[in-house]
Each structure stands twice: as C-alpha cells, then as structure tokens.
Design a protein around this motif. Structure first.
Motif: not given
Length: 421
Positions: A151-157, A184-187
């Motif tokens: 969730n944090s990664a998506r906000k950063k993207l 891709k991050c999920e994978k």
C-alpha cells in the motif's frame, strides 16, 4: 573475525568473479556492495560456467550466505533470471538475502537509459544503472523494503510517476501507469519477500559473532563516480571504503583489501585508455570469443579494448584502496609472447609526470614503456608461485616493486582452481 574487501584494480573485467569464488570457501558471508547488472563476474567451477550480474560470486559456497547489499541497484526481473540459471545447475539458493535498503531498478530507469544513449551518451550498457542511482539521489526510488508494504509502495509510485512521465514525454516516449508498475511490485513481493532483510542488523549479527565476511566490488576505481575517469564512469563507488559506507559499519573493521588486476589492461566503453593497442602481439590475447575467458564483455558481449599493463593506473588505485594483496589474473594469456611491454610512467606535453592526471590530460598522455622478456611456455598447470617460470616471476616482481604491494595470487586460467598461490 575477518572482514575482507575485494575490488578491481584497473577498469573492471579483471577476474573478480574467479577470485571471489575461490576465496569464499573460507567465508561465512559474501556481500555484493555496489553496482547493478551492468557488468558481469564470470565464475567457472564444478557446477558450470556462470556470468553473474547481481548475485555475489560466492553463491557456490555451501557453508555461507550471500547478501545483495544496500549500495546496489537491483532489477528484480534480472535477479529472477539469474536465480533460475543457478538453480538449474543444481545449486540451492536458500542462502541468498537482499538488503531491504537496496534500491529497485524499475522499467522506466532502463527505458530512460536507452533514450539518453540515443540522444548522445558515453557507451553505457543501457541497463538503467545511472538512472536508478540518479533517482536515488532525488529520493524518488522504491527500495526492497517497500515490497513488504505494498500500500505504501503504491502511494510512492503515485508521487514518483509525474516526474518520470515528464521525462518520458521530453524524449517522445509513452507514459508509465501506476497500475502497470504496481502489478510488477506485487509479483516481486511474492517472489522476494522472504529474502529481504534489515541489512544493518543482519550484517552486524555476523560481525558480533566473529564471522568471516568478504565484500565483493563491481568494476574498479578507474570507473568510480568520484575518483575515476569522469564522465566515463559508473554511477557508484567501486572502492574498498564504500564497503563500510554502504554496509553500515566502521571502516576500521576492514582487515584486508585485495585488489584484482589483469596481467595486461582492458576496458569497455568510451574514455581515455593510455596503453591501448590495436594490432600486433596484444591482439593475440583477445581470443575469438569461443572461450569463457576471451576478451569480450560478460554483460555486453562487446569486444574489449586491450592494452599493455599500466603501472600508473595500478599505483593510483592502490593509493585509493590500499591493497594488502594483489591478485594478478590471466598471466597465462602472455605465455606465448616473446616480449612484454609495461607502461611505467606517463609523458604529458613533453614532460614525464609523477602524478595521476585528470581525464582530459589522460587523453593526451603518452605511455613510457619498459620491455621485459617473455617466458614462452605454458603456466596453466602451475599451482605454486615459486614454480612459475623465472621471467614470469621477474614480471611479477617488477609489478610489486613499482606498485608497492605484494602479488599473492596469480591466475593461470579461467577455472576456480587454475591459480598459483
């Protein structure tokens, strides 16, 4: 406990993979401490022939673990391919760890590298290394620890992509979407989460337990972003001190620095290369590309630029790193040469200089050569330094005296065991 750092002593491609593979047998942890998949370390052992770009060359050591360290930039797709290559050879990968603070090399980094090279570059490998490090400095990257909180990664993207897409449009390229990158991050999270560690706690647990640790550098000081032939350099610091900087421990804990050099010189990419030769005896060293130790890049396959051994370069990289020991690789490539030239100094604008010049001056220098007699016999079966031919020993002694260090290992072939010690 022992902390050793192994680094290149010239322009890269010196034989570091072979030496790490050999030395790692006595180590509990091997750490790749900088760089990305823009260069390769060739390892040849009982498992096969491997060209490793991200995984430490000590991965074949059954008794230890390997860490892809904080100072690296890692393309997860390339890492996945490399893991498969090694697993297919029957080598278990349970000992491989990834620093949570290592930066993720994203698809847009690689695309930007390609676009910038077309617009006028320096001959990069187009792997996105420089762009990943640039965005690291801009504080607009994801790190592997971000894969543990998607969730944090998506906000950063979402915050990063407007900057990325503005660059893409400037080059006439298509935008990236958050959804594409998040998938891709999920994978990657599913594949690598179990390997991700807190690098400070992880590394210091080995230090506190008095374990033997070996740090593996990529490329060499002549390609260092600060100390090398700027701008024809890499985007990180392939010098011994950076092992401590990126590892998060005191440099006073480093016990031993090993420099790796070829018995001649080679380089890939643009930039000054004072001892470069284009024909004659030096071209006999290259090979045709059908052998793993022929002079073609492990990552690019490009024919390497070749030249005679350059003592001013070795003196300069020794000054920077403080080599306790030098490993001199590929001396067997000189076995059939009746005479061998060694660059002992530079002449700049008609004057012999006693310092290492800047990049523009290095373009103008003329090498000052001494010619030594060859040994005209095979060294490939030799395993002890004292058994080398007399003229080979004189060649090594000349290097030791001029550089100011000791040659402790001499490579006489590409395989792990083809080494005189």
């Amino acid at each position: 406990m022992s902390i050793s750092v192994l680094v290149g002593a010239q322009w890269g491609d010196e034989g570091k993979g072979k030496m790490i593979d050999y030395l790692s047998r006595d180590c509990d942890l091997i750490v790749r401490f900088q760089g990305g998949d823009n260069a390769g370390h060739t390892v040849i052992n009982e498992h096969g022939v491997f060209k490793l770009h991200l995984i430490p060359s000590g991965i074949f050591n059954k008794g230890g673990e390997c860490l892809i360290g904080t100072g690296t930039v890692v393309n997860p797709d390339v890492l996945e391919d490399e893991i498969k290559q090694i697993e297919d050879a029957g080598v278990r990968m349970s000992g491989l760890k990834i620093s949570g603070k290592a930066h993720i090399l994203m698809p847009y980094h690689q695309k930007l590298d390609e676009l910038m090279e077309v617009a006028g570059g320096i001959g990069t490998t187009k792997r996105g290394i420089g762009q990943a490090y640039s965005y690291k400095a801009l504080r607009k990257n994801l790190r592997f620890e971000d894969l543990l909180n998607l969730n944090s990664a998506r906000k950063k993207l979402e915050a990063i992509l407007p900057v990325i897409n503005n660059q893409m449009r400037a080059y006439g390229a298509e935008d990236y979407t958050v959804d594409f990158l998040y998938e891709k991050c999920e994978k990657w999270a599913e594949r690598f989460a179990s390997m991700i560690v807190d690098p400070i706690r992880y590394l210091h647990s080995y230090i506190d337990a008095d374990k033997n640790i070996l740090f593996e550098g990529q490329l060499a000081a002549m390609k260092d972003i600060d100390l090398g032939i700027y701008p024809y350099v890499t985007s990180s610091n392939p010098t011994a001190a950076y092992a401590a900087v990126s590892g998060g421990f005191s440099a006073k804990k480093i016990d031993h620095v090993i420099g790796v050099a070829k018995a001649f010189s080679s380089a890939v990419g643009a930039g000054p290369f004072p001892t470069e030769e284009f024909e004659g005896d030096i071209d006999l060293i290259r090979g045709k590309g059908d052998k793993p130790d022929d002079e073609f890049g492990a990552r690019t396959g490009r024919s390497r630029r070749l030249g005679w051994l350059d003592i001013p370069v070795l003196k300069y990289t020794n000054l920077i790193n403080g080599f306790d020991t030098l490993a001199l690789c590929k001396i067997d490539k000189l076995d059939n040469l009746p005479e061998i030239k060694v660059c002992v100094a530079y002449e700049l604008d008609g004057e012999v200089i006693d310092y290492f010049p800047n990049t523009e001056e290095l373009e103008r220098v003329k090498p000052v050569y001494e010619t030594l007699p060859g040994w005209m016999c095979s060294t490939k079966e030799i395993r002890r330094l004292e058994d080398l031919p007399e003229n080979a020993k004189k060649y090594i002694k000349t290097i030791e005296e001029l550089v100011g260090t000791t040659v402790g290992y001499v490579g006489v072939g590409p395989d792990r065991e083809e080494l005189a010690v």
